[in-house]
Design an enzyme around this catalytic site. Structure first.
Site, short mmCIF file in Angstrom:
data_model
loop_
_atom_site.label_atom_id
_atom_site.label_comp_id
_atom_site.label_asym_id
_atom_site.label_seq_id
_atom_site.Cartn_x
_atom_site.Cartn_y
_atom_site.Cartn_z
N MET A 104 59.19 -17.78 4.62
CA MET A 104 59.00 -16.33 4.74
C MET A 104 60.34 -15.66 4.98
O MET A 104 61.03 -15.97 5.97
CB MET A 104 58.02 -16.02 5.88
CG MET A 104 56.58 -16.47 5.59
SD MET A 104 55.45 -16.28 7.00
CE MET A 104 55.82 -17.77 7.94
N CYS A 112 57.82 -14.93 -4.94
CA CYS A 112 58.17 -13.75 -4.18
C CYS A 112 58.20 -12.52 -5.09
O CYS A 112 58.88 -12.53 -6.12
CB CYS A 112 59.52 -13.92 -3.50
SG CYS A 112 60.01 -12.48 -2.51
N LYS A 153 56.90 -23.44 -5.71
CA LYS A 153 55.88 -22.58 -5.11
C LYS A 153 55.70 -21.36 -6.01
O LYS A 153 56.66 -20.65 -6.29
CB LYS A 153 56.27 -22.14 -3.70
CG LYS A 153 55.18 -21.38 -2.98
CD LYS A 153 55.54 -21.17 -1.51
CE LYS A 153 54.35 -20.55 -0.75
NZ LYS A 153 54.11 -19.14 -1.12
N HIS A 196 50.24 -20.05 -4.31
CA HIS A 196 49.69 -18.90 -3.59
C HIS A 196 48.58 -18.34 -4.46
O HIS A 196 48.83 -17.86 -5.56
CB HIS A 196 50.78 -17.86 -3.35
CG HIS A 196 50.33 -16.73 -2.47
ND1 HIS A 196 51.20 -16.01 -1.70
CD2 HIS A 196 49.11 -16.18 -2.25
CE1 HIS A 196 50.54 -15.07 -1.04
NE2 HIS A 196 49.26 -15.16 -1.37
N ASN A 235 48.00 -21.93 -0.73
CA ASN A 235 48.55 -20.96 0.21
C ASN A 235 47.86 -19.62 -0.04
O ASN A 235 47.41 -19.34 -1.15
CB ASN A 235 50.07 -20.86 -0.03
CG ASN A 235 50.74 -19.75 0.74
OD1 ASN A 235 51.54 -19.00 0.19
ND2 ASN A 235 50.46 -19.65 2.01
N ARG A 244 51.55 -16.09 7.45
CA ARG A 244 51.49 -15.11 8.54
C ARG A 244 50.74 -15.63 9.77
O ARG A 244 51.12 -15.34 10.90
CB ARG A 244 50.82 -13.82 8.04
CG ARG A 244 51.72 -12.97 7.15
CD ARG A 244 50.94 -11.87 6.43
NE ARG A 244 50.00 -12.43 5.48
CZ ARG A 244 48.77 -11.97 5.27
NH1 ARG A 244 48.33 -10.94 5.96
NH2 ARG A 244 47.99 -12.51 4.36
#
Length: 337
Positions: free
Chosen positions: A22, A104, A143, A175, A215, A238
């Site tokens: 993160m 991202c 990722k 994700h 994720n 988070r």
């Protein structure tokens, strides 16, 4: 540069659980703190751009405490040559694994043509992974998102996974949301696009020999256990940062390691000693304590704990005694209850 790990962990097994990388959160102080709460599983660096590693202050960017192992270096970039060179540098620093960020959605990474926008150019990712695999001996992983913007995930993701397998990727973390590169902020991209866990499960069924982890929106370890019925690994973001006490359940629940987690007094002592070392090196106490603020969420004294670490730890000249005072606020409140 760090000493090599003692090799007492199995990397494939360690991937069963990870704290997500993160930006602005999972720096070396955060990772040290999280490692006190769980012995097993992986911790990740923030995404570090390959160019920064090639041309920047490497010790400042890449340095870490040996206790963090197994620790993964997440890279950002799109140039296979630069990524391979950065991966080689990371390997020399002692990282256990290299991960490429293809998820991202921030403006900063879009302007550099990497992160989630690489889902639009899977051949670039394929070339980058192949180049890194050729450059290093440690695992190379990816990722990603399930797709971006107007892509159809059920078509895009299988092709992407095919390419990662062909390039030799050792694992894929997905994700389970689309990334909307236009119209949503990075914060909104973490919550607004709907989750599609079944699509990720389907990828695991289709590629049984590839490690696939999931994720996105996973709140606690009990939910993580349910995902592990379908995929190989679970990554918390988070939830791990904002309520770090959830990490205390990782070892027993996910690794069958039933050693007692550190009690609060030992944790306090370790974080004080770590902070003392950081202060002696010229750092500031708040750089360490900002990651600890959510530790006692839901417990008596938690509000006072947050106040002390948010305010007192940021005052000029603050010392590790602030950490002791914050822990005492919780332990004293619980003793009175």
């Amino acid at each position: 540069m760090n000493d090599k790990k003692d090799n007492k962990f199995n990397l494939s097994e360690s991937r069963r659980f990870a704290v997500a990388p993160m930006i602005d959160w999972t720096d070396r102080h955060c990772r040290f703190f999280h490692r006190q709460l769980m012995r097993r599983g992986q911790v990740y660096t923030e995404m570090i751009v390959a160019d920064a590693i090639l041309h920047g202050r490497r010790e400042q960017l890449l340095g870490f405490d040996p206790v963090e192992h197994p620790v993964v270096l997440q890279l950002g970039g799109s140039d296979p040559v630069k990524l391979a060179e950065a991966a080689l540098i990371g390997e020399a620093f002692g990282y256990d694994e290299i991960n490429l960020n293809v998820g991202c959605p921030s403006d900063r990474v879009q302007s550099g043509s990497f992160g989630a926008c690489l889902m639009l150019t899977p051949a670039v990712v394929e070339a980058a992974v192949a180049a890194m695999k050729q450059a290093v001996k440690i695992p190379v992983t990816v990722k990603c998102r399930i797709g971006v913007d107007d892509q159809q995930p059920e078509k895009v993701l299988p092709d992407f996974v095919d390419r990662m397998v062909g390039a030799g990727a050792d694992a894929l973390w997905v994700h389970a949301r689309m990334a909307w590169l236009k119209g949503l902020s990075p914060k909104e991209n973490r919550t607004i696009p709907p989750l599609d866990y079944p699509l990720v499960y389907a990828m695991k069924a289709r590629y049984p020999n590839l490690f696939i982890g999931i994720n996105g929106g996973i709140a606690d370890i009990e939910i993580a256990k349910q995902h592990l019925l379908h995929v190989d690994g679970v990554m918390l973001g988070r939830a791990a940062y904002q309520t770090p006490a959830v990490l205390r359940a990782v070892d027993a629940a996910l690794f069958d390691d039933h050693r007692e987690p550190l009690d609060d007094m030992i944790l306090c002592d370790r974080m004080m000693r770590y902070a003392d070392g950081h202060l002696a090196a010229g750092g500031k106490l708040g750089q360490v304590t900002r990651h600890m603020i959510g530790l006692f969420s839901g417990r008596d004294g938690a509000r006072r704990f947050r106040q002390i670490l948010s305010v007192d730890a940021t005052r000029p000249g603050a010392t590790s005694a602030v950490i002791a005072a914050a822990f005492d606020a919780v332990l004293s409140a619980e003793a009175r209850a």
